[in-house]
Design a protein around this motif. Structure first.
Motif, mmCIF file in Angstrom:
data_model
loop_
_atom_site.group_PDB
_atom_site.id
_atom_site.type_symbol
_atom_site.label_atom_id
_atom_site.label_comp_id
_atom_site.label_asym_id
_atom_site.label_seq_id
_atom_site.Cartn_x
_atom_site.Cartn_y
_atom_site.Cartn_z
ATOM 1 N N PRO A 833 0.827 -1.214 0.000
ATOM 2 C CA PRO A 833 0.000 0.000 0.000
ATOM 3 C C PRO A 833 0.855 1.255 0.000
ATOM 4 O O PRO A 833 0.429 2.276 -0.573
ATOM 5 N N LEU A 834 2.023 1.216 0.589
ATOM 6 C CA LEU A 834 2.873 2.408 0.624
ATOM 7 C C LEU A 834 3.382 2.743 -0.781
ATOM 8 O O LEU A 834 3.457 3.911 -1.173
ATOM 9 N N SER A 869 8.485 4.581 4.350
ATOM 10 C CA SER A 869 9.191 3.506 3.677
ATOM 11 C C SER A 869 10.512 3.186 4.390
ATOM 12 O O SER A 869 10.881 2.027 4.566
ATOM 13 N N THR A 870 11.194 4.259 4.784
ATOM 14 C CA THR A 870 12.468 4.051 5.532
ATOM 15 C C THR A 870 12.232 3.315 6.832
ATOM 16 O O THR A 870 12.988 2.411 7.218
ATOM 17 N N LEU A 871 11.153 3.676 7.534
ATOM 18 C CA LEU A 871 10.846 3.008 8.807
ATOM 19 C C LEU A 871 10.512 1.546 8.589
ATOM 20 O O LEU A 871 10.914 0.677 9.373
ATOM 21 N N ILE A 872 9.787 1.262 7.503
ATOM 22 C CA ILE A 872 9.439 -0.137 7.230
ATOM 23 C C ILE A 872 10.692 -0.931 6.893
ATOM 24 O O ILE A 872 10.882 -2.076 7.350
ATOM 25 N N LEU A 876 12.125 -4.086 8.883
ATOM 26 C CA LEU A 876 12.472 -5.352 8.234
ATOM 27 C C LEU A 876 13.920 -5.744 8.548
ATOM 28 O O LEU A 876 14.225 -6.903 8.835
ATOM 29 N N GLU A 877 14.809 -4.757 8.507
ATOM 30 C CA GLU A 877 16.211 -5.037 8.825
ATOM 31 C C GLU A 877 16.349 -5.484 10.285
ATOM 32 O O GLU A 877 17.107 -6.374 10.618
#
Length: 991
Positions: A833-834, A869-872, A876-877
């Motif tokens: 969705p992002l 997006s960076t936070l996601i 994930l990392e």
């Protein structure tokens, strides 16, 4: 025949020397031996014994010693060894064997011959010497003062205790090195020279107050030591080494220096005194100190300092002042005079002066008068200006009347008797009626004698006249005339013009001495021959001045003098005896009449031009005249110097051992195994609570030992005294005497001594109080035990905590794994969705008809999407690297806070909020967590605000350490720093 006789003579010589003799024919085994040989080996005289019979008496433990000796003989041809023999009565003896193989012309050994010597006593002495040497070294090590033993003339360090090495500034023992190698060049040369002097002369050297400066001392304070270098004698009486002993006397030296400083201040006061001041010391009235006014008053220079008064100011002879001063040394009373007349030589001319002066006796700590201080003022002008003649005559007359000897004053050529003291009137046999008469009328009996003519000559010439033992006929108080003998002086007195105006007559009646001497001379004629031929040294003194009347040849040799001393006073003939006990004892015998005996008196006599110490037995025996009065003393002396010095060397060695024991604070003891007699030193008696005269039995000796140690101590000493024991003792135990005596932990060390048969006969040793050491050791052990128990308790607590942590870690690991799985799934599902949001914002942004205000909103949506997006991606990392240390990185907190602030831009505008972000640090952290931290803090601050109040939010931070960190978190790591983030607002707060 001659060879047989020679062999017989050799055997007899060996027998007489105490050696056993044997020879063995090797091929036949035939053995010949002397009776002494069999006695040394078996204890009895044996005949018909073979070599094997004798070898059965060799101690089993020494068989190998004999075999080794024969092995060496294969090369040398000589058999030499020491071994023990077991006599038939079971006793053990030591023997020394020396034998030689004899060979034939072909070099074959055919005969073994040699000697046997009983060395049991020598071996026992060596064993005892070794035991004493071990005890001596132990005492030196434990001595509380610095001690060292240096051997040979090279001064090799044989033994020295730690205190001596410390004194030498050595960190480690240096035994075996030359003493000179430890010292610096200049001081070492002086010390080694002194040690060589002791070694070469055999005489000890003692030093007091030697100044040293410790090289490693932090205070760099001067130290002073007393030391002694004592020669150590070998068995043959020669010097084999030197014992060095040192003791710190810094406190005493500093105290003496204070006394010397006080004396210096006293001298300074005398020197600076405004009036003439001086001090006389001793019976010779030596001028110890005098200031410039006094020296000027005498008309002398400062050379008179240190001289006797009569030598420094010779014109005072015949004047009363020296006698007055000597009298004060006896009476100790202060003497003062005003306008006293004295004649002094000024600029080579004898002049008269008048003085006001005071003689003040000075006493030492024992209350004895040792010196006299004089303070004087020249009042000559004053006296002369106020009727000089009358006052001077009155004072002079007073001096005459108070003089301790017969004195009279004759005025004018007619010799008018101006004044005479009672002693002179009594001597004349007259009364006071003679005062004012011419002398020839007062004493008509002088007519026909020479005295009036002599007086007239003195008046004419002005020269003093002296006479000794002059015979005079005078009136007797009992009537008639008497003849007496006198020592007298006619001294002319001069006026201001140098003219004679009177004569002073001073006289001493020596009639009794003269008569006694004459009687003695007559009575001594017979005994003189016996006296001079006596085999012992003899000498006779006469009179209180101890005039040497006669002396025999033996005494002259003893004194190292010749016959020129006869007729001289003792102190003139033997000046080295001045102020010695010998002189005091002579005077005591002369006055008391008691014979004086003295043994082993140490006397310094001048011999060969130097003072030498000797030891003498002597007797002072008073000699009486026919009237029973003492007129002299006979001295009989024997030189025992060699005997005393030999004994002193033995006593010094024994005293050194006793001193070392005393200084080490050791108790000594000995036990006679046969009689059970026990001897304790005074210190050991005190430790055990025994009185000085108490008889100590074996059972009594064990009573002060505490019950817990008593059986062990008894068993130990019984085992030590049994045959075959090691012979040494070393045991610790506690004594509790009770009463006023304190309990002590003591260490006892001793040595068992054996007789020639190997049976113990005595145990002796030393005991050391180790109470303090053991108490310290016990306290340390208790502290160690306490710390051990505390450590065990902490370890148990840590073990329990570790178990809890292990369980917590397991649960946390499981939770982290679930969280990572959830984060992975959530972040993956949010990506789609992002991407669509970003795609739609890009499409809107590319439209040309989009209004500028809407375009700005679209751009903000796009930036938020990018941040999301960076936070996601971070989430994930995080899910992939949750278990790795690589999650940590350098995070700029300022950047994180600003980015979170931008996320709340609409809310901030809506609520008119003000957010202030102070300078923050860059730290090692997980970026996602720091983002979440600031997001939550700012979100809460914007959410929980007060109505009608604009929100104000402040964010700051600082580094904290130690106790400050402990107040903020629980269990911070030691030596670590933390960053404290502070967020404050004016909202409603959180309850």
């Amino acid at each position: 025949m001659q060879e047989i006789a020679s062999e017989k003579i050799a055997q007899i010589a060996l027998e007489n020397s105490g050696l056993g003799y044997f020879y063995l024919v090797i091929d036949t085994g035939v053995m010949n031996y002397s009776s002494t040989y069999s006695i040394i080996l078996t204890g009895k005289e044996k005949t018909g014994y073979s070599r094997n019979d004798f070898l059965r008496h060799l101690h089993p433990d020494d068989v190998s010693v004999r075999q080794d000796a024969y092995t060496r003989a294969e090369l040398t041809g000589k058999v030499v060894y020491e071994a023990r023999s077991v006599w038939e009565d079971g006793s053990i003896h030591w023997m020394h064997v020396r034998s030689t193989f004899l060979t034939d012309d072909e070099g074959r050994r055919i005969i073994l011959t040699g000697t046997l010597d009983d060395v049991t006593e020598n071996y026992t002495q060596r064993q005892a010497l070794a035991a004493r040497e071990a005890m001596f070294r132990n005492i030196i090590d434990q001595a509380p003062m610095a001690i060292a033993v240096l051997k040979s003339r090279e001064m090799v360090i044989e033994v020295a205790n730690d205190r001596m090495f410390k004194l030498w500034s050595q960190d480690r023992p240096q035994a075996g090195k030359k003493f000179a190698s430890l010292l610096k060049e200049n001081p070492g040369t002086q010390i080694v020279g002194a040690l060589h002097t002791v070694y070469d002369s055999g005489q000890p050297i003692y030093g007091h107050g030697l100044r040293i400066m410790p090289e490693r001392s932090e205070r760099q304070q001067e130290q002073y030591i007393d030391f002694s270098y004592t020669p150590l004698l070998d068995a043959d009486g020669t010097v084999g080494g030197v014992m060095v002993i040192g003791a710190d006397v810094s406190d005493q030296v500093r105290a003496r220096k204070l006394v010397e400083e006080d004396e210096a201040r006293f001298r300074s006061l005398v020197e600076e005194a405004p009036v003439a001041t001086c001090m006389f010391v001793g019976s010779d009235l030596v001028i110890e100190v005098a200031n410039d006014p006094m020296i000027a008053m005498w008309g002398k220079s400062r050379k008179v300092i240190g001289m006797p008064l009569e030598q420094a100011v010779p014109e005072l002879k015949g004047q009363p002042y020296a006698d007055i001063l000597k009298g004060l040394l006896i009476t100790g009373e202060t003497y003062s005079a005003e306008g006293a007349y004295a004649e002094l030589e000024i600029n080579g001319q004898l002049q008269g002066f008048y003085f006001d002066f005071t003689y003040k006796p000075l006493r030492n700590a024992a209350g004895e008068v040792y010196a006299i201080m004089e303070m004087a003022v020249d009042v000559t002008g004053k006296v002369l200006s106020s009727n000089r003649l009358i006052q001077s005559e009155q004072k002079f007359r007073s001096l005459i009347l108070e003089a301790p000897f017969a004195t009279a004053l004759y005025r004018g050529r007619d010799l008018i008797v101006e004044t005479a003291n009672p002693e002179m009137i009594k001597l004349w046999g007259k009364n006071d009626s003679v005062i004012g008469l011419p002398l020839h009328q007062a004493l008509p009996e002088l007519e026909g004698q020479d005295f009036l003519e002599i007086l007239d000559e003195v008046y004419t010439t002005g020269h003093t006249y002296n006479s000794r033992e002059a015979g005079v006929t005078l009136a007797s108080l009992q009537g008639g005339l008497r003849t007496g003998y006198f020592n007298f002086t006619y001294k002319p007195l001069l006026d201001n013009n140098g003219e004679v105006y009177a004569i002073l007559n001073m006289a001493v009646d020596v009639t009794e001495q003269v008569m006694d001497r004459r009687k003695i001379e007559e009575s001594e004629l017979f005994s003189r021959s016996v006296f001079h031929n006596s085999p012992v040294a003899k000498l006779v003194f006469v009179g209180e001045l101890m005039i040497i009347k006669t002396v025999n040849e033996n005494m002259l040799q003893l004194l190292d003098r010749d016959e020129t001393i006869i007729g001289k006073p003792m102190l003139e003939a033997l000046p080295e005896l001045q102020s010695t006990p010998q002189m005091d004892n002579l005077l005591h015998v002369f006055h008391s009449g008691q014979t004086f005996h003295q043994s082993e008196e140490k006397v310094l006599l001048m011999k060969g031009g130097e003072l030498r110490t000797g030891y003498y037995d002597y007797i002072y025996k008073p000699l009486y005249d026919t009237l029973g009065k003492i007129y002299g003393i006979m001295v009989t002396a024997t030189d025992i110097t060699m005997q005393v010095q030999t004994r002193q060397k033995i006593e010094i060695a024994e005293q050194n051992l006793r001193n070392a024991i005393g200084l080490a604070k050791l108790g000594t003891w000995s036990i006679d195994i046969a009689t059970h007699q026990i001897d304790f030193s005074d210190r050991l008696r005190y430790w055990f609570g025994f009185s000085e005269d108490e008889q100590i039995t074996v059972e009594r000796a064990y009573e002060p030992v505490i019950e817990a140690d008593r059986a062990r101590v008894k068993a130990f000493f019984m085992q030590t005294s049994t045959l075959g024991s090691q012979g040494t003792t070393d045991i610790e135990f506690t004594v509790s005497p009770g009463g006023n005596f304190k309990d002590r932990i003591i260490q006892s060390q001793g040595q068992c001594f054996y007789d020639l048969n190997g049976r113990p006969y005595r145990i002796s040793g030393t005991t050391h109080d180790i109470t303090t050491q053991r108490k310290l050791q016990l306290a340390l052990e208790q502290q160690v035990q306490q710390r051990t128990e505390e450590l065990q308790s902490v370890n148990e607590e840590l073990s329990a905590t570790n178990e809890e942590l292990f369980e917590s870690n397991k649960r946390l690991t499981y939770s982290n794994e679930e969280l990572a799985q959830y984060a992975y799934v959530a972040s993956h599902d949010l990506q789609e969705p992002l991407r669509k949001i970003r795609m739609f914002t890009d499409m809107l942004n590319k439209k040309q008809d989009l209004q500028s205000g809407n375009r700005e909103l679209v751009q903000k949506i796009n930036r938020s999407a990018e941040r999301m997006s960076t936070l996601i991606e971070n989430l994930l990392e995080f899910s992939r690297l949750l278990k790795s240390d690589m999650l940590m990185s350098r995070i700029d907190l300022n950047q994180v806070a600003e980015e979170v602030k931008s996320d709340f831009e609409l809310v901030i505008q809506e609520k008119n909020a003000e957010i202030s972000i102070g300078p923050l640090a860059t730290i090692d952290a997980i970026g996602l967590q720091m983002n979440q931290l600031f997001y939550n803090l700012i979100s809460n601050a914007l959410k929980f605000t007060r109505p009608d109040v604009d929100p104000i939010i402040n964010i700051s931070g600082r580094v904290v350490h130690g106790e400050e960190a402990s107040a903020l978190i629980e269990g911070p790591l030691h030596h670590s720093s933390y960053y404290h983030i502070l967020v404050s607002d004016n909202g409603i707060g959180i309850e």
